[in-house]
Scaffold this motif. Structure first.
Motif, PDB file in Angstrom:
ATOM      1  N   VAL A 159       0.976  -1.100  -0.026  1.00  0.00           N
ATOM      2  CA  VAL A 159      -0.055   0.092  -0.020  1.00  0.00           C
ATOM      3  C   VAL A 159       0.959   1.198  -0.136  1.00  0.00           C
ATOM      4  O   VAL A 159       1.878   1.093   0.623  1.00  0.00           O
ATOM      5  CB  VAL A 159      -1.048  -0.064   1.358  1.00  0.00           C
ATOM      6  N   GLU A 160       0.747   2.339  -0.907  1.00  0.00           N
ATOM      7  CA  GLU A 160       1.439   3.286  -0.900  1.00  0.00           C
ATOM      8  C   GLU A 160       0.709   4.671  -1.511  1.00  0.00           C
ATOM      9  O   GLU A 160      -0.268   4.400  -2.059  1.00  0.00           O
ATOM     10  CB  GLU A 160       2.409   3.033  -1.756  1.00  0.00           C
ATOM     11  N   ARG A 182      -3.134   0.202  -3.728  1.00  0.00           N
ATOM     12  CA  ARG A 182      -2.801  -0.978  -3.135  1.00  0.00           C
ATOM     13  C   ARG A 182      -2.587  -2.004  -4.469  1.00  0.00           C
ATOM     14  O   ARG A 182      -3.009  -2.178  -5.532  1.00  0.00           O
ATOM     15  CB  ARG A 182      -4.142  -1.677  -2.659  1.00  0.00           C
ATOM     16  N   ASP A 183      -1.046  -2.584  -4.305  1.00  0.00           N
ATOM     17  CA  ASP A 183      -0.675  -3.331  -5.461  1.00  0.00           C
ATOM     18  C   ASP A 183      -0.752  -2.479  -6.776  1.00  0.00           C
ATOM     19  O   ASP A 183      -1.064  -2.898  -7.483  1.00  0.00           O
ATOM     20  CB  ASP A 183      -1.402  -4.742  -5.529  1.00  0.00           C
ATOM     21  N   GLU A 241      -5.147  -7.605   3.471  1.00  0.00           N
ATOM     22  CA  GLU A 241      -6.006  -9.026   3.044  1.00  0.00           C
ATOM     23  C   GLU A 241      -5.799 -10.084   3.660  1.00  0.00           C
ATOM     24  O   GLU A 241      -6.736 -11.106   3.529  1.00  0.00           O
ATOM     25  CB  GLU A 241      -5.534  -8.882   1.364  1.00  0.00           C
ATOM     26  N   GLU A 242      -4.861 -10.224   4.536  1.00  0.00           N
ATOM     27  CA  GLU A 242      -4.426 -11.597   5.360  1.00  0.00           C
ATOM     28  C   GLU A 242      -4.251 -11.388   6.777  1.00  0.00           C
ATOM     29  O   GLU A 242      -3.638 -10.084   7.044  1.00  0.00           O
ATOM     30  CB  GLU A 242      -3.266 -12.394   4.654  1.00  0.00           C
ATOM     31  N   VAL A 254      -5.007  -6.710  10.255  1.00  0.00           N
ATOM     32  CA  VAL A 254      -4.028  -6.078   9.943  1.00  0.00           C
ATOM     33  C   VAL A 254      -4.610  -4.623   9.586  1.00  0.00           C
ATOM     34  O   VAL A 254      -5.386  -4.730   8.808  1.00  0.00           O
ATOM     35  CB  VAL A 254      -3.103  -6.696   9.034  1.00  0.00           C
ATOM     36  N   GLU A 255      -3.944  -3.663   9.986  1.00  0.00           N
ATOM     37  CA  GLU A 255      -4.031  -2.498   9.456  1.00  0.00           C
ATOM     38  C   GLU A 255      -2.861  -2.014   8.761  1.00  0.00           C
ATOM     39  O   GLU A 255      -1.714  -2.013   9.142  1.00  0.00           O
ATOM     40  CB  GLU A 255      -4.312  -1.356  10.890  1.00  0.00           C
TER      41      GLU A 255
END
Length: 267
Positions: A159-160, A182-183, A241-242, A254-255
């Motif tokens: 993520v960026e 994301r991606d 996502e995981e 997860v954040e």
């Protein structure tokens, strides 16, 4: 609509009045939820006056409230991206203590004009109050000797934030605009938290003034006008996502945070 139960109505009014009497200082004393990984260079622009040397400080904290500092494990990755490629700076990290908690610092010397994109992937942080593991992918850009090229390079984090405004040479009041990705793909309507790195000159009048909150549009684009000189952190917060395993061995959400730091100066 008239309340059908006058006693219940009066009780609600009393509860509202009681809440209004709670001192602002007590409201602001509650633990903040906005965690930011600070990645702050000693200069955002290098020139003949500043020289070639930089010091970068990494601290996991609440910038607007000036703390508390949270314990930070050694980052999974720290590096710099230039026109020559990616360089691992993990070997240059020095552990330091800030407010009694571990943080990190590193020294770096530029070798040629250009834009230097410094980045950090922290070790996951367990936040029991929110029941999540936190991983904030963080970056900042330093321009060296007026090259002004390469400021929009992407690290390649999961993520960026892609800056649409050159992230240095900014005046207070400038509008910062970016795309949450994301991606490599825009994230529609992503939540973005914004905090100013408080130098002690501002006391937030109420809790909502600590963290500014906005949403990106359908194309993942957001904008924010920075009203004061200093360092500003932009954190796009996405659900991972995981799941990850917390210290108790439990699978938890997860954040994932996409952070970028920029500095404004008073005109």
């Amino acid at each position: 609509m008239t309340d059908q139960n006058p006693i219940a109505h009066r009780l609600r009014l009393l509860s509202f009045a009681t809440a209004a009497l709670v001192p602002t200082s007590l409201m602001l004393s509650y633990p903040a939820e906005a965690h930011f990984l600070e990645l702050i260079p000693s200069h955002e622009v290098l020139d003949a006056e500043t020289g070639r040397s930089l010091t970068l400080d990494l601290t996991f904290t609440h910038p607007m409230e000036r703390g508390p500092v949270m314990p930070m494990a050694a980052p999974a990755e720290v590096g710099v991206l230039t026109a020559d490629g990616r360089e691992d700076l993990s070997g240059s990290l020095k552990q330091v203590e800030r407010d009694g908690e571990p943080a990190y610092s590193l020294d770096y010397e530029v070798t040629e004009p250009g834009d230097y994109l410094f980045f950090a992937e922290p070790a996951p942080y367990w936040e029991p109050a929110e029941g999540v593991m936190i991983v904030h992918y963080t970056k900042t850009v330093v321009d060296a000797f007026g090259a002004e090229t390469g400021w929009d390079r992407m690290v390649g984090f999961p993520v960026e934030i892609e800056p649409l405004v050159r992230p240095y040479g900014l005046w207070a009041g400038n509008l910062f605009t970016g795309v949450v990705k994301r991606d490599g793909e825009p994230v529609p309507f992503a939540t973005v938290e914004v905090e100013w790195r408080n130098d002690g000159s501002v006391e937030p009048p109420a809790a909502p003034f600590v963290t500014q909150v906005l949403k990106a549009d359908a194309n993942g684009v957001f904008s924010y006008a920075m009203p004061r000189a200093g360092w500003w952190g932009f954190a796009a917060l996405l659900e991972g996502e995981e799941p990850m395993t917390n210290p108790d061995g439990e699978q938890v959400p997860v954040e994932q945070g996409a952070l970028i730091w920029v500095r404004t100066r008073a005109m």
